[in-house]
Write a protein that holds these residues in place. Structure first.
Motif, short mmCIF file in Angstrom:
data_model
loop_
_atom_site.label_atom_id
_atom_site.label_comp_id
_atom_site.label_asym_id
_atom_site.label_seq_id
_atom_site.Cartn_x
_atom_site.Cartn_y
_atom_site.Cartn_z
N GLU A 134 -46.43 16.42 10.25
CA GLU A 134 -47.64 17.32 10.75
C GLU A 134 -47.94 18.08 11.20
N LYS A 135 -47.33 19.24 10.84
CA LYS A 135 -47.46 20.11 11.52
C LYS A 135 -47.99 21.54 9.89
N THR A 136 -47.98 19.97 8.78
CA THR A 136 -48.02 21.02 7.69
C THR A 136 -49.13 22.04 7.03
N PRO A 137 -48.69 22.91 6.83
CA PRO A 137 -50.47 24.22 6.32
C PRO A 137 -50.70 23.51 4.58
N PHE A 138 -49.79 22.90 4.22
CA PHE A 138 -49.97 22.71 3.00
C PHE A 138 -49.91 21.50 2.95
N ASP A 139 -50.48 20.58 1.62
CA ASP A 139 -50.40 19.55 1.13
C ASP A 139 -49.17 19.33 0.04
N PRO A 140 -48.68 18.49 0.57
CA PRO A 140 -46.95 18.17 0.55
C PRO A 140 -46.99 17.63 -1.39
N GLN A 141 -46.15 17.37 -2.32
CA GLN A 141 -46.20 16.81 -3.00
C GLN A 141 -44.92 15.66 -2.87
N VAL A 142 -44.36 15.84 -1.58
CA VAL A 142 -43.12 15.25 -1.63
C VAL A 142 -43.27 14.65 0.07
N THR A 217 -46.63 12.17 -2.16
CA THR A 217 -48.06 12.40 -0.79
C THR A 217 -48.97 11.52 -1.43
N GLU A 218 -49.13 10.81 -2.50
CA GLU A 218 -50.31 10.35 -3.53
C GLU A 218 -49.98 8.23 -2.08
N ILE A 219 -49.13 7.60 -2.51
CA ILE A 219 -49.18 6.62 -1.90
C ILE A 219 -49.53 6.29 -0.02
N LEU A 220 -49.29 7.77 0.64
CA LEU A 220 -48.77 7.97 1.77
C LEU A 220 -50.03 6.84 3.02
#
Length: 237
Positions: A134-142, A217-220
């Motif tokens: 909820e607070k991520t400053p980056f785009d995660p891969q997983v 992350t792509e399928i989230l």
């Protein structure tokens, strides 16, 4: 840090859906492999200690910590190797390490397992990045979720909601949070469930009644929309 996703994902909204419908204790964890220094988000702080990758995931999950880790911050050699940060040690490569821990009948059976552990090429990773989703400053891969089997059931059903089929989980009872759900999920783009190994249960707060899943992350977005339907389905418990 510029967006690494062509189709943006609303991470706070997604995290709220996951927490609500899965009844999570703690946050879903955003994880990313940074390949070079230039990939690092502005303002992210380096972790100030040397601990295991699974413990780092625990800090993001349970304490809301946002940070990155360099190779020297990774205490577990097996985890650092699977994440592409360090060379594999001789004792791990030959099977001696887990054999001495009593996990296998022989060093040979251990080596057969190690040879099949998903891992990135050593040196491909500059740093590993962690944050509550909820607070991520980056785009995660997983995205990693630690939860009970009921929640994993709902995630399994959500994963199959659109196309059906079967779930093919792959794990070995070792290197659960590093190899099974980070490296493997990143490398093959598939959801993977793992039981949580002895190390991660001891050092990262995974409880006896919990498992871990890695989600690309792509399928989230699709997964969370399916989760809303599956959780409310007439036949759902």
């Amino acid at each position: 840090m510029p967006s690494a996703m062509k189709i943006p994902v609303n991470y706070p909204e997604t995290a709220e859906v996951l927490r609500k419908y899965l009844k999570l204790r703690g946050s879903p964890v955003a994880f990313r492999f940074a390949t070079k220094k230039e990939d690092m988000p502005t303002g992210m702080e380096k972790i100030d200690k040397t601990i295991r990758h699974c413990s780092m995931v625990g800090l993001a999950r349970n304490e809301g910590r946002i940070f990155y880790a360099l190779p020297e911050n990774h205490e577990c050699n097996g985890g650092a190797w699977s994440l592409g940060l360090k060379e594999i040690t001789d004792s791990l490569k030959t099977g001696e390490f887990y054999f001495k821990l009593g996990k296998f009948e022989s060093a040979a059976s251990c080596k057969r397992t190690i040879d099949r552990v998903p891992h990135l090429k050593t040196g491909d990773t500059y740093a590993t990045l962690y944050a509550p989703l909820e607070k991520t400053p980056f785009d995660p891969q997983v995205v990693l979720i630690v939860a009970n089997p009921w929640a994993m059931l709902k995630l399994s059903q959500s994963n199959l909601f659109r196309t059906g089929g079967r779930i093919h989980a792959e794990f070995a009872g070792i290197q659960s949070v590093c190899a099974d759900t980070c490296a493997q999920t990143y490398l093959n783009g598939q959801v993977n469930f793992s039981l949580g190994c002895d190390g991660s249960r001891k050092f990262s707060g995974i409880e006896d009644g919990e498992m871990v899943i890695g989600i690309p992350t792509e399928i989230l977005p699709e997964l969370t929309e399916a989760l809303k339907i599956v959780a409310a389905a007439p036949g759902s418990k």
